[in-house]
Scaffold this motif. Structure first.
Motif, PDB file in Angstrom:
ATOM      1  N   SER A   1      53.797  43.774  56.657  1.00  0.00           N
ATOM      2  CA  SER A   1      53.868  42.841  55.535  1.00  0.00           C
ATOM      3  C   SER A   1      52.571  42.770  54.755  1.00  0.00           C
ATOM      4  O   SER A   1      52.565  42.390  53.585  1.00  0.00           O
ATOM      5  CB  SER A   1      54.257  41.447  56.029  1.00  0.00           C
ATOM      6  N   SER A   2      51.424  43.109  55.354  1.00  0.00           N
ATOM      7  CA  SER A   2      50.162  42.991  54.641  1.00  0.00           C
ATOM      8  C   SER A   2      50.053  44.019  53.522  1.00  0.00           C
ATOM      9  O   SER A   2      49.545  43.721  52.449  1.00  0.00           O
ATOM     10  CB  SER A   2      48.985  43.111  55.600  1.00  0.00           C
ATOM     11  N   ALA A   3      50.522  45.235  53.764  1.00  0.00           N
ATOM     12  CA  ALA A   3      50.544  46.245  52.710  1.00  0.00           C
ATOM     13  C   ALA A   3      51.494  45.809  51.603  1.00  0.00           C
ATOM     14  O   ALA A   3      51.178  45.909  50.415  1.00  0.00           O
ATOM     15  CB  ALA A   3      50.949  47.598  53.279  1.00  0.00           C
ATOM     16  N   ARG A   4      52.662  45.344  51.991  1.00  0.00           N
ATOM     17  CA  ARG A   4      53.631  44.878  51.000  1.00  0.00           C
ATOM     18  C   ARG A   4      53.082  43.676  50.233  1.00  0.00           C
ATOM     19  O   ARG A   4      53.325  43.526  49.029  1.00  0.00           O
ATOM     20  CB  ARG A   4      54.942  44.503  51.682  1.00  0.00           C
ATOM     21  N   GLN A   5      52.319  42.831  50.913  1.00  0.00           N
ATOM     22  CA  GLN A   5      51.739  41.667  50.235  1.00  0.00           C
ATOM     23  C   GLN A   5      50.801  42.104  49.120  1.00  0.00           C
ATOM     24  O   GLN A   5      50.801  41.518  48.031  1.00  0.00           O
ATOM     25  CB  GLN A   5      50.987  40.786  51.233  1.00  0.00           C
ATOM     26  N   VAL A   6      49.988  43.143  49.368  1.00  0.00           N
ATOM     27  CA  VAL A   6      49.101  43.651  48.322  1.00  0.00           C
ATOM     28  C   VAL A   6      49.926  44.158  47.140  1.00  0.00           C
ATOM     29  O   VAL A   6      49.611  43.882  45.973  1.00  0.00           O
ATOM     30  CB  VAL A   6      48.191  44.766  48.869  1.00  0.00           C
ATOM     31  N   ARG A   7      51.009  44.893  47.441  1.00  0.00           N
ATOM     32  CA  ARG A   7      51.846  45.401  46.356  1.00  0.00           C
ATOM     33  C   ARG A   7      52.480  44.266  45.555  1.00  0.00           C
ATOM     34  O   ARG A   7      52.546  44.319  44.314  1.00  0.00           O
ATOM     35  CB  ARG A   7      52.932  46.326  46.916  1.00  0.00           C
ATOM     36  N   LEU A   8      52.936  43.238  46.251  1.00  0.00           N
ATOM     37  CA  LEU A   8      53.556  42.109  45.551  1.00  0.00           C
ATOM     38  C   LEU A   8      52.531  41.348  44.714  1.00  0.00           C
ATOM     39  O   LEU A   8      52.862  40.856  43.623  1.00  0.00           O
ATOM     40  CB  LEU A   8      54.225  41.177  46.557  1.00  0.00           C
ATOM     41  N   MET A   9      51.310  41.246  45.205  1.00  0.00           N
ATOM     42  CA  MET A   9      50.264  40.588  44.420  1.00  0.00           C
ATOM     43  C   MET A   9      49.970  41.372  43.149  1.00  0.00           C
ATOM     44  O   MET A   9      49.748  40.800  42.078  1.00  0.00           O
ATOM     45  CB  MET A   9      49.003  40.430  45.270  1.00  0.00           C
ATOM     46  N   ALA A  10      49.969  42.724  43.259  1.00  0.00           N
ATOM     47  CA  ALA A  10      49.791  43.547  42.071  1.00  0.00           C
ATOM     48  C   ALA A  10      50.984  43.396  41.131  1.00  0.00           C
ATOM     49  O   ALA A  10      50.834  43.269  39.908  1.00  0.00           O
ATOM     50  CB  ALA A  10      49.612  45.007  42.472  1.00  0.00           C
ATOM     51  N   ARG A  11      52.195  43.383  41.706  1.00  0.00           N
ATOM     52  CA  ARG A  11      53.426  43.307  40.906  1.00  0.00           C
ATOM     53  C   ARG A  11      53.491  42.018  40.100  1.00  0.00           C
ATOM     54  O   ARG A  11      53.976  42.002  38.956  1.00  0.00           O
ATOM     55  CB  ARG A  11      54.638  43.404  41.830  1.00  0.00           C
TER      56      ARG A  11
END
Length: 262
Positions: A7-17
């Motif tokens: 989830s931490s990698a996905r969290q970075v992507r969602l923050m960018a998104r």
């Protein structure tokens, strides 16, 4: 941001998104592979694929998309190439025209995405071994330079090797050679240690990309092949449109760094 759960990698992507994250991704989502991006029209994709194969140090391929696809198999769940990088660069005929946080508006169905390994991935191993990484210490983007070393051309793609630089004490530089040599998928061992002018860099205090960092007495600059190299090649090829990441602003994938070690 230093959890090793997926989830931490996905969290970075969602923050960018969502526009929350717009800065460099160094030291975010520890444990996960970060990727450079090069996005090109389909009619140039084969030449660029050959360019990557002929220049594996700066262009280690992690994945290639189908034309028009906004994801790459194996790089991340719910991944959207158009939105999940903190900052992009949009090029028209080799000229940089925009640095947006979202490229949905310029996306085309003939675009092919190349994901290329990033040296941010081996920095975790350096830090674990007690080797300091200066741009992380100083909260800056890694300094990158256009060198005098030429890449092997392919079709319309050619140009200089771009290198990233990390200053180190000589004993740490030796450790860094040993450690990063185990990660060929993210540039591997350094290509040069010491005198910057030997590879055509006349002013180490003024990088071509990224930020300058402090070089302390007794330290030497250590240079790695860099995934910004394709940006120089793409600029020279002058395609109608191309998209890259902004230097230092990577796609954070669900791949684990430990899986890349050999």
């Amino acid at each position: 941001m230093n959890s090793t759960s997926p989830s931490s990698a996905r969290q970075v992507r969602l923050m960018a998104r969502t526009g929350v994250l717009s800065g460099p991704t160094a030291n975010l989502a520890a444990g996960f592979v970060q990727s450079n991006l090069a996005i090109l029209p389909r009619d140039l994709a084969y030449d660029f694929l050959l360019f990557c194969q002929r220049n594996p140090k700066p262009c280690p391929l992690l994945g290639v998309s189908e034309p028009g696809s906004t994801s790459i198999n194996g790089l991340g769940a719910d991944l959207d190439i158009r939105t999940d990088v903190p900052r992009y660069r949009v090029w028209e005929k080799g000229v940089l025209v925009d640095e947006p946080q979202d490229v949905t508006g310029v996306w085309r169905e003939d675009l092919v995405t190349f994901a290329i390994g990033c040296s941010f991935s081996f920095e975790e191993a350096l830090l674990a071994a007690g080797v300091p990484v200066r741009h992380i210490e100083e909260g800056r983007n890694v300094p990158m330079f256009r060198s005098s070393i030429e890449t092997a051309p392919s079709g319309v793609f050619s140009g200089p090797l771009v290198v990233s630089m990390r200053p180190m004490l000589p004993e740490d530089a030796i450790k860094a050679v040993q450690i990063t040599g185990r990660f060929p998928s993210v540039h591997g061992a350094p290509i040069h240690l010491g005198d910057p002018e030997f590879i055509g860099i006349s002013d180490i205090a003024n990088p071509d990309y990224g930020d300058a960092v402090t070089i302390r007495p007794g330290e030497i600059p250590v240079f790695w092949a860099c995934g910004v190299t394709p940006q120089a090649a793409i600029a020279g090829a002058m395609p109608e449109i191309s998209i890259t990441h902004a230097p230092g602003h990577m796609l954070v994938t669900d791949m684990l760094n430990i899986k890349l070690s050999v």
